[in-house]
Design a protein around this motif. Structure first.
Motif, short mmCIF file in Angstrom:
data_model
loop_
_atom_site.label_atom_id
_atom_site.label_comp_id
_atom_site.label_asym_id
_atom_site.label_seq_id
_atom_site.Cartn_x
_atom_site.Cartn_y
_atom_site.Cartn_z
N ILE A 41 55.29 25.70 64.05
CA ILE A 41 54.42 25.62 65.12
C ILE A 41 54.75 26.76 66.17
O ILE A 41 53.61 27.39 66.43
CB ILE A 41 53.90 24.33 65.70
CG1 ILE A 41 53.54 23.18 64.62
CG2 ILE A 41 52.89 24.39 66.63
CD1 ILE A 41 52.25 23.73 63.90
N ASP A 42 55.97 26.66 66.56
CA ASP A 42 56.05 27.64 67.69
C ASP A 42 55.83 29.28 67.26
O ASP A 42 55.37 30.12 67.81
CB ASP A 42 57.75 27.46 68.05
CG ASP A 42 57.73 26.15 68.80
OD1 ASP A 42 56.73 25.72 69.45
OD2 ASP A 42 58.99 25.61 68.76
N ILE A 43 56.29 29.43 65.94
CA ILE A 43 55.96 31.02 65.44
C ILE A 43 54.49 31.08 65.30
O ILE A 43 54.23 32.19 65.40
CB ILE A 43 56.88 31.09 64.12
CG1 ILE A 43 58.42 30.73 64.24
CG2 ILE A 43 56.62 32.42 63.46
CD1 ILE A 43 59.04 31.39 65.16
N GLN A 44 53.84 30.01 64.87
CA GLN A 44 52.35 30.22 64.71
C GLN A 44 51.62 30.60 65.95
O GLN A 44 50.92 31.36 66.02
CB GLN A 44 51.65 28.95 64.24
CG GLN A 44 52.20 28.83 62.47
CD GLN A 44 51.40 27.61 62.18
OE1 GLN A 44 50.53 27.13 62.55
NE2 GLN A 44 51.89 27.34 60.83
N ILE A 45 52.22 29.80 67.20
CA ILE A 45 51.62 30.38 68.16
C ILE A 45 52.07 31.60 68.90
O ILE A 45 51.05 32.29 69.46
CB ILE A 45 52.49 29.17 69.44
CG1 ILE A 45 51.68 27.70 69.27
CG2 ILE A 45 51.87 29.64 70.76
CD1 ILE A 45 52.49 26.66 69.97
N GLU A 46 53.19 32.00 68.56
CA GLU A 46 53.86 33.30 68.75
C GLU A 46 52.89 34.48 67.92
O GLU A 46 52.83 35.45 68.54
CB GLU A 46 55.07 33.44 68.65
CG GLU A 46 56.23 32.76 69.68
CD GLU A 46 57.67 32.86 69.03
OE1 GLU A 46 57.92 33.93 68.26
OE2 GLU A 46 58.28 32.18 69.87
#
Length: 394
Positions: A41-46
Motif C-alpha cells: 500500500i505504501d508503494i501504491q500511495i507513492e
C-alpha cells in the motif's frame, strides 16, 4: 554532429541503466522479505500521483517520479515496467513515429530480466505477473509494427506466465487485466484478421464474454492496470455496440485526464455516435484548436476524425459552407497520413460530390464521385451510389 552526440548519450544512458540493473539484480534477500511491491500500500500511495500524471500526459513530472522509484527499488521490475508504460503512452498518439520503440523495448526487457529474478528467488506469483505484463506490453508494440512472429512469441510467453497465476485474481486483481485481454482478443483477432488464424491456433481458445467480465473486474479492483483496463474495456464495449457503458467510461477518463488526447478523441467519437451533436461540435473544435497549438498528442488522425464530425454536423444543419470546409479539412489530414481509403474520407468525398451535384457543378461532382470509385471496390455501397450519380450526369 548532433546525431553522433545523441547516439553517444543514448549509449551512455544504456550503460548506466545496465550497471544499475547489474548492481540491483542481486539484491539481498532482505529486500524481498516483505509484502510484494505489487500489493504494498505504501508503494501504491507513492506511485499514485506519478501514474495519474502519466495518463494526463505530464510525462516530465511522472518520469521524474518513476526514476526516483528506480533509485529506491531498482532491484524490482515495477519501476522499469511503469517507465516503459509511460514510454508506450508517448508512442500511442502517433504510432507512425518509431523513435521511442527501442527505449520502450529496452525498458520492458529490463522488467523481464528483473521479473525472472523475483520469479526464481522469491515470489512466483508476483514474478509471473510482471513477466506476463512485460511480455504482453512488448507484444502490443510488436503487433502494431506488424512483427507478427515476434508479437506471437511475446504473447505466448505472456500467456505461459498468466497460466501460472490462474486463480489468483482475488489475491492480485491485476491478473484479471491480462486474462481479460487474452480471452477477448484471441477471438476478436481471428474474426477480424482471418489470415492470422494459423498463429491464433497456437493459443488456447478464448472467450469474449469472459474476457469482458475479467476486464470489468480489473477496471474496478486493480491498481496499476486499472486505467489500462478501463481504456480497453471502453474500446471493446464500443466495438460491441454497448455505446452507453462505453461512453460512461470515456467520459470518466477524459474528465480525469483532460490532457490525454487519446481519451479526448475516443470520448468525442462516442459523443458523435450517441447523437450528442452539440457536445461533439464543441469538443471537435477544441481538438482542432489543440492541434493548431501543437498540444502534445493532438495529431493529424485526431483532426481527420474531428473535422469529419463537424462536416456531418454542419451538413445536418444545412450550413453548407462550413460543412464543405470541414469535409475538405478531414480529407487533407487523411492525405497526410495515407488514410484516404478510410470511411470518414470516402464519405467526405461523397458528400462533397452531392453538394457539387446539387449546385450543378458537374465537373467537380464527377471528380469527387470518381475519387470514391477509385478508392473503393465495386461491390461497396458507396461505390454503387457514386456510379448512380455519375449516370445522372451523362
Amino acid at each position: 554532429m548532433f546525431f553522433r552526440k545523441f547516439k553517444s548519450f543514448f549509449f551512455i544512458l544504456i550503460l548506466f541503466l545496465f550497471f544499475s540493473i547489474e548492481k540491483n539484480i542481486y539484491a539481498k534477500k532482505a529486500d524481498y522479505d516483505s509484502i510484494p511491491l505489487l500489493l504494498n500500500i505504501d508503494i501504491q500511495i507513492e506511485t499514485t500521483e506519478a501514474i495519474n500524471l502519466m495518463y494526463d500526459f505530464q510525462f516530465e513530472k511522472s518520469d521524474k517520479q518513476f526514476n526516483w522509484l528506480i533509485q529506491e527499488y531498482g532491484w524490482h521490475p515495477l519501476p522499469y515496467f511503469l517507465l516503459g508504460l509511460s514510454t508506450w503512452w508517448k508512442i500511442a498518439p502517433d504510432l507512425e513515429n518509431k523513435s521511442l520503440d527501442n527505449q520502450f523495448l529496452f525498458l520492458m526487457d529490463t522488467s523481464i530480466i528483473l521479473s525472472k529474478k523475483i520469479y526464481e528467488n522469491y515470489n512466483k506469483i508476483e514474478g509471473a505477473f510482471f513477466l506476463a505484463a512485460s511480455y504482453g506490453f512488448k507484444g502490443r508494440l510488436l503487433s502494431e509494427r506488424k512483427k507478427w512472429r515476434k508479437a506471437a512469441f511475446s504473447g505466448r510467453n505472456a500467456l505461459k506466465f498468466l497460466k501460472e497465476v490462474k486463480g489468483e485474481e482475488n489475491f492480485i486483481p491485476e491478473i484479471s487485466f491480462g486474462n481479460g485481454l487474452f480471452n477477448y482478443y484471441s477471438i476478436w483477432v481471428a474474426e477480424e484478421y482471418p489470415l492470422l488464424k494459423p498463429i491464433i491456433r497456437l493459443f488456447p481458445k478464448g472467450d469474449k464474454k469472459k474476457g469482458i467480465s475479467q476486464l470489468d473486474n480489473a477496471a474496478k479492483n486493480s491498481f496499476y492496470t486499472r486505467t489500462e483496463a478501463q481504456f480497453f474495456l471502453m474500446k471493446i464495449l464500443s466495438q460491441e455496440n454497448n455505446i452507453s457503458k462505453s461512453f460512461q467510461l470515456s467520459n470518466y477518463l477524459s474528465d480525469l485526464f483532460p490532457n490525454n488526447s487519446i481519451f479526448h478523441g475516443v470520448n468525442n467519437s462516442l459523443l458523435y455516435r450517441s447523437g450528442r451533436f452539440n457536445e461533439c461540435e464543441k469538443e471537435s473544435l477544441i481538438i482542432i484548436e489543440n492541434f493548431k497549438k501543437n498540444k502534445y498528442g493532438y495529431k493529424h488522425n485526431l483532426v481527420r476524425q474531428a473535422a469529419f464530425f463537424l462536416g456531418e454536423i454542419y451538413n445536418s444543419k444545412s450550413e453548407i459552407k462550413l460543412s464543405k470546409k470541414f469535409y475538405n479539412e478531414s480529407i487533407e489530414m487523411a492525405k497526410i497520413i495515407n488514410a484516404e481509403k478510410m470511411g470518414y474520407t470516402l464519405h467526405s468525398y461523397f458528400s462533397l460530390g452531392k453538394f457539387a451535384f446539387n449546385e450543378k457543378d458537374y465537373n467537380s461532382a464527377k471528380r469527387y464521385f470518381n475519387k470514391v470509385i477509385k478508392l473503393t471496390k465495386r461491390g461497396e455501397k458507396i461505390n454503387a451510389d457514386s456510379r448512380i450519380f455519375l449516370k445522372k450526369m451523362r
